[in-house]
Design a protein around this motif. Structure first.
Motif, PDB file in Angstrom:
ATOM      1  N   TYR A 350      61.732  44.059  79.818  1.00 49.02           N
ATOM      2  CA  TYR A 350      61.257  43.043  80.760  1.00 49.02           C
ATOM      3  C   TYR A 350      60.316  42.066  80.067  1.00 49.02           C
ATOM      4  N   ASP A 351      59.385  42.596  79.266  1.00 45.75           N
ATOM      5  CA  ASP A 351      58.409  41.735  78.577  1.00 45.75           C
ATOM      6  C   ASP A 351      59.100  40.832  77.559  1.00 45.75           C
ATOM      7  N   LEU A 352      60.090  41.370  76.853  1.00 44.98           N
ATOM      8  CA  LEU A 352      60.834  40.555  75.886  1.00 44.98           C
ATOM      9  C   LEU A 352      61.542  39.395  76.585  1.00 44.98           C
ATOM     10  N   ARG A 353      62.187  39.693  77.699  1.00 42.53           N
ATOM     11  CA  ARG A 353      62.919  38.647  78.427  1.00 42.53           C
ATOM     12  C   ARG A 353      61.966  37.601  78.996  1.00 42.53           C
ATOM     13  N   GLN A 354      60.793  38.034  79.436  1.00 44.77           N
ATOM     14  CA  GLN A 354      59.802  37.076  79.926  1.00 44.77           C
ATOM     15  C   GLN A 354      59.346  36.132  78.817  1.00 44.77           C
ATOM     16  N   ALA A 355      59.413  36.608  77.582  1.00 41.51           N
ATOM     17  CA  ALA A 355      59.011  35.794  76.428  1.00 41.51           C
ATOM     18  C   ALA A 355      60.179  34.955  75.888  1.00 41.51           C
ATOM     19  N   GLY A 356      61.318  35.000  76.584  1.00 40.21           N
ATOM     20  CA  GLY A 356      62.453  34.184  76.161  1.00 40.21           C
ATOM     21  C   GLY A 356      63.346  34.834  75.129  1.00 40.21           C
ATOM     22  N   VAL A 357      63.172  36.132  74.910  1.00 37.84           N
ATOM     23  CA  VAL A 357      64.000  36.864  73.949  1.00 37.84           C
ATOM     24  C   VAL A 357      65.225  37.410  74.679  1.00 37.84           C
ATOM     25  N   HIS A 358      66.416  37.159  74.131  1.00 35.78           N
ATOM     26  CA  HIS A 358      67.647  37.683  74.713  1.00 35.78           C
ATOM     27  C   HIS A 358      67.791  39.142  74.292  1.00 35.78           C
ATOM     28  N   ALA A 359      67.701  40.057  75.252  1.00 34.52           N
ATOM     29  CA  ALA A 359      67.642  41.471  74.898  1.00 34.52           C
ATOM     30  C   ALA A 359      68.379  42.317  75.929  1.00 34.52           C
ATOM     31  N   ASP A 360      68.751  43.530  75.506  1.00 37.15           N
ATOM     32  CA  ASP A 360      69.398  44.483  76.397  1.00 37.15           C
ATOM     33  C   ASP A 360      69.127  45.894  75.881  1.00 37.15           C
ATOM     34  N   LYS A 361      69.582  46.913  76.650  1.00 41.37           N
ATOM     35  CA  LYS A 361      69.419  48.306  76.266  1.00 41.37           C
ATOM     36  C   LYS A 361      70.593  49.120  76.792  1.00 41.37           C
TER      37      LYS A 361
END
Length: 429
Positions: A350-361
């Motif tokens: 969640y924090d990564l996505r809020q920072a504009g990082v495209h991420a998944d798990k």
């Protein structure tokens, strides 16, 4: 039995959607550079909008429209093209009263026509178009063509041919109409049934017939260019002069016509000359129209526009072998081992996505090897590994997937650290 989509429609899947988005993005940005503004109109309208705006003698109205009655017994039609809807909105919202004239608009969206599906031609298709209303200048005609050429060139198309013609003003068209009737009448019985009907209502449409295009009468039909009055000749000359000034190559084709009564002066088409594109080479059609706004109850307002289907543009891009955009990889894939790590991974994600990082798990509780395979499948730049040991030390192991290097980063610093690393990579690219 599995359900299937209706004939003449398509599903645009995730691996294809990037091409569509690229075409839409380039088209919209180019329009905005030319000071055209976006307009969005309903997918269905009252049937009379198209019967009036497209012309009730056209094949579109007579054979191709999807028309239905609603519960109030009103006749509604799925839009077969965009111009009529835009002009209806232009009049209804009194855009002609704006001090910024001409009114320059662009639109995109699905259109619907019942016709035999073929390559690049669907029953539901997506059209992109522009309309410029409020000026009768041939320089505006040239600008609209320049805009079209710019869109295609920015997308990477090079095998293009712009074909233009003049239909003349009302006086010129009347003279041409009389010449056409005199030409076709003696041998009218040799033409198809549709052309025989068109003879009385609109003989110009005979020249556009698909059945009789090879008929000997077509080759010897009177040219509209031979019936232009002085004003129309000067208009066409200024258009060609402006295109020459802009260094936009073109060909004049006296057989290029628009059958509707309100079209006048400029008609044009953009064609693909790419080998293997197919028998139907037209990518886009356009023209100038006077009188359409008045049909919708507005003041006398000249206009010009064009429209192309995105499906046919994609066909042209593929035929020319233009490099099309492919799916972009993830910035980061979080690999979690154990229930506590998966919970912490949710917060990190969640924090990564809020920072504009495209991420998944991973959400299937896969083993570490399978999660690394998933990171590879998504072309992730970084893998962020969280296990019991890492949680105990409040850190994560971050692996650069391409270089194979890895290091520990404190969880409290991970988001800004990874953001900085990604920005550094973008700068070096």
């Amino acid at each position: 039995m599995a359900m299937q989509l209706p004939r003449g429609t398509q599903d645009i899947l995730p691996e294809d959607i990037l091409v569509w988005k690229q075409i839409e993005k380039v088209s919209m940005e180019t329009c905005e550079a030319y000071n055209f503004k976006e307009i969005r109109t309903p997918i269905f309208e009252h049937t009379e909008v198209f019967a009036r705006g497209v012309g009730d003698t056209t094949d579109i109205v007579q054979k191709e429209m999807y028309t239905f009655k609603d519960r109030g017994d009103r006749s509604l039609t799925l839009r077969p093209e965009g111009t009529a809807s835009v002009v209806r909105a232009f009049v209804e919202h009194k855009l002609y009263g704006s001090p910024a004239q001409p009114t320059k608009l662009f639109y995109t969206g699905p259109m619907f026509r019942y016709e035999r599906p073929q390559a690049g031609r669907m029953r539901q298709f997506v059209q992109f178009g522009v309309e410029a209303l409020g000026s009768a200048s041939p320089q505006l005609d040239a600008e609209v063509m320049a805009l079209l050429m710019d869109i295609c060139r920015r997308l990477g198309l090079t095998h293009l041919k712009l074909v233009i013609n003049s239909l003349g003003d009302t006086e010129s068209r009347v003279a041409h109409r009389e010449a056409l009737m005199k030409h076709f009448e003696p041998e009218l019985h040799t033409l198809c049934g549709d052309c025989q009907q068109r003879f009385e209502k609109n003989p110009l449409r005979i020249l556009d017939c698909k059945k009789d295009h090879a008929h000997p009468l077509m080759a010897t039909a009177p040219s509209v260019l031979d019936h232009l009055n002085e004003e129309s000749s000067q208009y066409f000359a200024e258009l060609k002069q402006t295109l020459d000034l802009l260094e936009i190559p073109y060909e004049v084709d006296a057989n290029l016509v628009r059958g509707l009564d309100y079209y006048n002066h400029t008609a044009f088409e953009l064609m693909s000359t790419a080998p293997g594109f197919g028998a139907i080479t037209t990518l886009c059609g356009g023209g100038r129209y006077n009188g359409l706004v008045e049909q919708f109850g507005g003041p006398e307002t000249p206009g010009i526009g064009f429209a192309f289907s995105i499906e046919r543009l994609i066909l042209a891009l593929k035929t020319e072998g233009v490099a099309l955009p492919t799916a972009q990889g993830l910035d980061a894939y979080v690999i979690a081992l154990g229930k506590d790590a998966h919970m912490q991974a949710m917060k990190l994600l969640y924090d990564l996505r809020q920072a504009g990082v495209h991420a998944d798990k991973d959400y299937l509780d896969k083993k570490m090897k399978a999660q690394f395979k998933a990171a590879d499948r998504y072309h992730a730049k970084y893998a962020v590994i969280l296990g019991e040991d890492e949680l105990a030390r409040s850190c994560a192991v971050v692996k650069h997937m391409q270089r194979g290097t890895q290091q520990e980063v404190a969880l409290s610093e991970l988001v800004p650290w990874l953001r900085q690393e990604l920005e550094g990579e973008e700068h070096h690219e």
